[in-house]
Design an enzyme around this catalytic site. Structure first.
Site, PDB file in Angstrom:
ATOM      1  CE  LYS A 195      33.357  48.842 -20.983  1.00 20.04           C
ATOM      2  NZ  LYS A 195      33.232  49.936 -19.291  1.00 20.04           N
ATOM      3  CE  LYS A 248      29.485  48.526 -19.558  1.00 16.03           C
ATOM      4  NZ  LYS A 248      30.322  49.421 -19.049  1.00 16.03           N
TER       5      LYS A 248
HETATM    6  C1  PBG Z   1      33.600  53.285 -18.512  1.00 18.89           C
HETATM    7  C2  PBG Z   1      32.258  52.617 -18.368  1.00 18.89           C
HETATM    8  C3  PBG Z   1      31.288  52.719 -19.737  1.00 18.89           C
HETATM    9  C4  PBG Z   1      29.655  51.468 -18.751  1.00 18.89           C
HETATM   10  C5  PBG Z   1      30.410  51.513 -17.637  1.00 18.89           C
HETATM   11  N1  PBG Z   1      31.473  52.187 -17.565  1.00 18.89           N
HETATM   12  C6  PBG Z   1      31.528  52.863 -20.514  1.00 18.89           C
HETATM   13  C7  PBG Z   1      32.974  53.161 -22.049  1.00 18.89           C
HETATM   14  O1  PBG Z   1      33.208  51.565 -21.992  1.00 18.89           O
HETATM   15  O2  PBG Z   1      32.465  53.168 -22.978  1.00 18.89           O
HETATM   16  C8  PBG Z   1      28.708  51.594 -19.861  1.00 18.89           C
HETATM   17  C9  PBG Z   1      27.878  51.862 -19.070  1.00 18.89           C
HETATM   18  C10 PBG Z   1      26.682  51.322 -20.371  1.00 18.89           C
HETATM   19  O3  PBG Z   1      26.663  51.616 -21.305  1.00 18.89           O
HETATM   20  O4  PBG Z   1      24.809  51.451 -20.300  1.00 18.89           O
HETATM   21  N2  PBG Z   1      34.317  52.821 -18.784  1.00 18.89           N
END
Ligand code: PBG
Length: 327
Positions: A195, A248
């Protein structure tokens, strides 16, 4: 032997021929729709940067899930907006919190949908970071038991899949251990393994009201410049017991999806995130692009890169179109 014996255009002449040699499929069952659940009843609070999406109270989420199930969408992933936030993100692991309540309702209403629960503290902490703070740093090791507790609470409320998105080291192992100890050896873990710290999460943070109140997430999410490190993260999560690994965002990281698939051969999920959705919607609205075709092309591209499963805000609108296109 080349031209004129070889004419690749021969196989592109008609739709029937194109369909005959099409390499990549996209099915509604491969899509997962994110839902944002909030307190109250009859609440449908539109999210400005994500046209067609809204913060939904549990009853409205049930309605939405019914439509998704009817379109053959594989599952929903739940994000919660708590009644109130605090430094420890207590509602994240409260059995009476918003996500467990939604899970119990959905389990009854749409048993054909896989229920995914995102596991993270950022929607529940008043500082908006993904774990407990020590000074201005996120304390990795003290966060782990809270994530594990949240995962068990969601599993007990009916989640088929728990998906930790916090990027703490060791959280998959902590969650696996806690689930097993709670008699939930069958609960699936999808780890957000690679991520990245991404600008493409912007609209999500409006939707989930989870923007960090100071600093950013670069101390725990990955540097966009790194690919080898993604493989290391995936290897660690698999060792700790992840069943499916996620990359992601999706579109800026298609090479990472491909490398993970080639190296590990495990089920791979990709998150087509909020910013990827918003930019296509915005360009469509301006008349600069055919938004539906751009969405389909994005999703096919993510599948071609090696993703088995796609989490996408297009799920609800694209799934019915996929059925039509298949005819
Ligand atoms: C929470 C989380 C996030 C997303 C999914 N889970 C945001 C972040 O890390 O700030 C992002 C999903 C999206 O942008 O569609 N940690």
């Amino acid at each position: 032997m080349s031209f004129p014996a070889n004419r690749p255009r021969r196989l592109r002449r008609t739709e029937a021929l194109r369909r005959l040699v099409r390499e990549t499929t996209l099915l509604p069952s491969q899509l997962v729709a994110p839902l944002f659940v909030c307190p109250g009843t009859g609440v449908r609070r539109a999210i400005g940067s994500m046209p067609g999406h809204a913060q939904l109270s549990v009853d409205e989420a049930v309605r939405e899930a019914g439509a998704l199930a009817k379109a053959g969408v594989g599952g929903v992933i739940l994000f919660g907006l708590p009644e109130k936030k605090d430094p420890e993100g207590r509602e994240a692991y409260d059995p009476e919190g918003i996500v467990p309540r939604a899970l119990r309702a959905l389990m009854k209403a749409t048993p054909e949908l896989l229920l995914w629960a995102d596991v993270c503290l950022c929607e529940y902490t008043d500082h908006g970071h993904c774990g407990l703070l020590r000074g201005n740093e996120v304390d990795n090791d003290r966060t782990l038991p809270l994530l594990a507790r949240a995962a068990v609470v969601y599993a007990e409320a009916g989640a088929d899949i728990v998906a930790p998105s916090d990027m703490m080291d060791g959280r998959v192992g902590a969650i696996r251990g806690a689930l097993d100890e709670a008699g939930r050896a069958d609960t699936v873990i999808v780890s957000y393994a690679a991520k990245y710290a991404s600008a493409f999460y912007g609209p999500f943070r409006e939707a989930a009201e989870s923007a960090p109140q100071f600093g950013d997430r670069r101390g725990y999410q990955m540097d966009p410049a790194n690919g080898d490190e993604a493989l290391r993260e995936v290897a660690l999560d698999l060792e700790e017991g992840a069943d499916i690994v996620m990359v992601k965002p999706a579109l800026p990281y298609l090479d990472v999806i491909r490398r993970v698939k080639d190296r590990f051969g495990v089920p791979v999920a990709a998150y087509n995130v909020s910013g990827e959705f918003a930019m296509i919607k915005a360009a469509g609205k301006l008349g600069w692009m055919d938004a539906e075709r751009a969405a389909l092309e994005s999703l096919i591209g993510i599948r071609r890169a090696g993703a088995d499963v796609i989490l996408t805000y297009f799920a609800g609108e694209i799934a019915p179109r996929l059925a039509e296109l298949a005819r």
